[in-house]
Scaffold this motif. Sequence first.
Motif, mmCIF file in Angstrom:
data_model
loop_
_atom_site.group_PDB
_atom_site.id
_atom_site.type_symbol
_atom_site.label_atom_id
_atom_site.label_comp_id
_atom_site.label_asym_id
_atom_site.label_seq_id
_atom_site.Cartn_x
_atom_site.Cartn_y
_atom_site.Cartn_z
ATOM 1 N N PHE A 189 47.610 27.633 32.971
ATOM 2 C CA PHE A 189 46.451 27.279 33.766
ATOM 3 C C PHE A 189 46.187 28.340 34.846
ATOM 4 C CE2 PHE A 189 44.169 24.342 36.621
ATOM 5 C CZ PHE A 189 43.171 24.011 35.724
ATOM 6 N N PHE A 219 43.049 31.405 35.314
ATOM 7 C CA PHE A 219 42.267 31.777 36.492
ATOM 8 C C PHE A 219 42.439 33.252 36.823
ATOM 9 C CE2 PHE A 219 41.677 27.284 36.858
ATOM 10 C CZ PHE A 219 40.386 27.212 37.362
ATOM 11 N N LEU A 223 33.732 31.477 37.188
ATOM 12 C CA LEU A 223 34.822 30.793 37.884
ATOM 13 C C LEU A 223 34.395 29.400 38.318
ATOM 14 C CD1 LEU A 223 36.285 33.775 39.873
ATOM 15 C CD2 LEU A 223 37.714 32.067 38.748
ATOM 16 N N LYS A 224 33.159 29.289 38.763
ATOM 17 C CA LYS A 224 32.663 27.984 39.206
ATOM 18 C C LYS A 224 32.582 27.013 38.029
ATOM 19 C CE LYS A 224 28.990 25.739 41.769
ATOM 20 N NZ LYS A 224 27.791 25.921 42.598
ATOM 21 N N SER A 244 36.308 26.231 36.903
ATOM 22 C CA SER A 244 37.120 25.451 37.846
ATOM 23 C C SER A 244 36.586 24.029 37.920
ATOM 24 C CB SER A 244 37.164 26.106 39.231
ATOM 25 O OG SER A 244 35.888 26.192 39.808
ATOM 26 N N ARG A 245 35.262 23.884 37.859
ATOM 27 C CA ARG A 245 34.666 22.544 37.829
ATOM 28 C C ARG A 245 35.108 21.800 36.564
ATOM 29 N NH1 ARG A 245 34.250 18.788 40.017
ATOM 30 N NH2 ARG A 245 32.904 17.096 39.425
ATOM 31 N N SER A 265 37.739 22.205 34.812
ATOM 32 C CA SER A 265 39.156 21.856 34.893
ATOM 33 C C SER A 265 39.381 20.611 35.738
ATOM 34 C CB SER A 265 39.960 23.019 35.493
ATOM 35 O OG SER A 265 39.809 24.165 34.700
ATOM 36 N N ALA A 266 38.666 20.522 36.851
ATOM 37 C CA ALA A 266 38.811 19.333 37.702
ATOM 38 C C ALA A 266 38.293 18.096 36.969
ATOM 39 C CB ALA A 266 38.065 19.535 39.023
ATOM 40 N N PHE A 307 45.133 20.994 41.693
ATOM 41 C CA PHE A 307 45.192 22.413 41.398
ATOM 42 C C PHE A 307 43.791 22.937 41.068
ATOM 43 C CE2 PHE A 307 46.829 26.003 38.845
ATOM 44 C CZ PHE A 307 47.547 26.562 39.856
ATOM 45 N N SER A 308 43.070 22.210 40.230
ATOM 46 C CA SER A 308 41.699 22.601 39.880
ATOM 47 C C SER A 308 40.802 22.547 41.109
ATOM 48 C CB SER A 308 41.127 21.657 38.822
ATOM 49 O OG SER A 308 41.952 21.603 37.702
ATOM 50 N N ARG A 309 40.984 21.504 41.904
ATOM 51 C CA ARG A 309 40.164 21.351 43.100
ATOM 52 C C ARG A 309 40.398 22.516 44.066
ATOM 53 N NH1 ARG A 309 37.196 17.059 44.812
ATOM 54 N NH2 ARG A 309 36.338 17.284 42.736
ATOM 55 N N PHE A 315 40.997 25.549 43.250
ATOM 56 C CA PHE A 315 40.208 26.686 42.775
ATOM 57 C C PHE A 315 38.721 26.466 43.029
ATOM 58 C CE2 PHE A 315 44.137 27.959 40.890
ATOM 59 C CZ PHE A 315 44.070 29.332 40.994
ATOM 60 N N GLU A 316 38.276 25.224 42.931
ATOM 61 C CA GLU A 316 36.879 24.952 43.267
ATOM 62 C C GLU A 316 36.590 25.320 44.735
ATOM 63 O OE1 GLU A 316 36.452 20.734 41.495
ATOM 64 O OE2 GLU A 316 34.481 21.665 41.362
#
Lengths: 335, 335
Positions: free
Chosen positions: A127, A131, A143-144, A147-148, A150-151, B127-129, B131-132
């Motif tokens: 993970f 990134f 990236l946005k 990362s979104r 992934s959350a 973790f994802s958050r 990066f956000e």
Amino acid sequence: MTASLHSLTPPPSLDPLVALTAPDMNAVNQVILSRMQSEVPLIPELAGHLIAGGGKRMRPMLTCASAALCQYNGSRHHMLAAAVEFIHTATLLHDDVVDGSGTRRGKRTANLIWGNPASVLVGDFLFSRAFELMVEDGSLKVLKILSRASAVIAEGEVAQLTAQRQIETREDTYLHIIEAKTAALFSAACRIAPVVAEAGEEAEDALESFGRNLGIAFQLVDDAIDYTSESATSGKDLGDDFREGKMTLPIILAYARGSEEERRFWKEAVGGERTSDEDLSHAVSLLKRTGAIDETLERARTYARRALDAIAPFPAGKARAALTQAVEFAVARTY
Amino acid sequence: MTASLHSLTPPPSLDPLVALTAPDMNAVNQVILSRMQSEVPLIPELAGHLIAGGGKRMRPMLTCASAALCQYNGSRHHMLAAAVEFIHTATLLHDDVVDGSGTRRGKRTANLIWGNPASVLVGDFLFSRAFELMVEDGSLKVLKILSRASAVIAEGEVAQLTAQRQIETREDTYLHIIEAKTAALFSAACRIAPVVAEAGEEAEDALESFGRNLGIAFQLVDDAIDYTSESATSGKDLGDDFREGKMTLPIILAYARGSEEERRFWKEAVGGERTSDEDLSHAVSLLKRTGAIDETLERARTYARRALDAIAPFPAGKARAALTQAVEFAVARTY
């Protein structure tokens, strides 16, 4: 689709997608292999088991085909498609720990071989590495998106955990969960291609919609297959969802449509009180008789049509044809 | 430090760091609380248990103090300090699953209350958050520092797993592990401050070195404390490392310095054959008699001095004084 139709036209296949993306996927696989390395030997060993383990690489192929659809000639999407596959692999490693799964793609799962701790930590590594790849590419927009995604995936997985063994789970909750845990990465994988191709927001929205609807269709079929496949060909244990009390659409529909006695059965089954082979057989017969499997597949086809509508505005050609067949293949699978 | 010295100067304390960063940390805590929210209720519930659970917020405080040291007047570091704390929290959640821990900061661990699956997935969410949050800030340089740190942390954790119950683990392997699993995030937390402050590469390198050396010192002391603390004050179970067969410096030194009989004891203990309270008492007596604890603390003080040297070039003032006391506090802890 009827048998007579099948005999006239060849069944849909992933082959055109595989052929279209083959040169790109060579490059993607190079990135995957070189960037899963680490000075800690257990990392490439464990990650390689899953990564080399016969996955279709559906998501990175979608990135590559979407790039082709946007007539992109560069190579930035190779690193990003690898990042998408790393995110996917990380979620699979963690999923198998969460579900306590023993089989994936017909092989023993990593958590069974190396234990849960190693699977959790190597997932974390992949993970993070995903990134790092995105940062190397340098697009904040990409990236946005990822990362979104992934959350959202993690939220979907937690929501699924919360719904587990809850017979009263509603269909919209289920749809919300599969949109998050599965469709979010499909749509992100597709959307990043027009971003690097600088194809404009309309293309981005269209490919996001394509990916989201394909992802939902894909998961609906997966959830039906869990009750109809033969383990040997699917690479998954038949009835895994059943024994885990996972609330998927087939069960939601069969429960809604069932007699009082059948609803009692479903409550006990989802509650974990009916896990024998006979119980599973009975479940499958109920799913078939109530039309729950057929209805699940019918809904999948609706989402598949939406996916195809989303890419209709793109120029006809090999890329659109390959993506079209991939969608049709996704909903025609029966193993 | 002798008792007479203690009576003349007040013992080092975290108070100046806490006071220096209080207004910033208010803002950081706001970000943490608002961004750990999710429509999936289990996420803020589980995350909140750990986040509200009495952690010192050492890493975000270091980001804020480093920003103060660079005379930064903006507010970008608030979101980034929250991202650092999210990464840290995610690793704690996964660590407790990996170690099967039952107590953290004096409270029951999340995995004990909500189970391993939820801890794994909420960790993934945080973790994802993280990066956000970084993407929202928009600095690729910060993203690079923290995605690299995250990968290094995961590598360190896997390396630690590999070394577990391996009596022949060498000191340099151990140092490499703690540099990765602990010092990498300390150094990243410090380095991102001069990045947002645009203080230049020299300041970045200096603060990275400060964080790395402090992190190593911090972990060395933690590993000594695991054999000397009283559980009630440390919030951790005494001898956790011992029972898990974790190869930390105290054991590495005691094993190297031990008689043949003692080395046999250590082999059995690390192998998991000696886990009683008597075994732990015997281990502690050996660690003290061979000077392994004192030597571990002495090495910690060496790294602490390096950390202080690293920030010596910065202007004297409240920020440098607070960081100096934090370092001295880290190596003077005895609980």
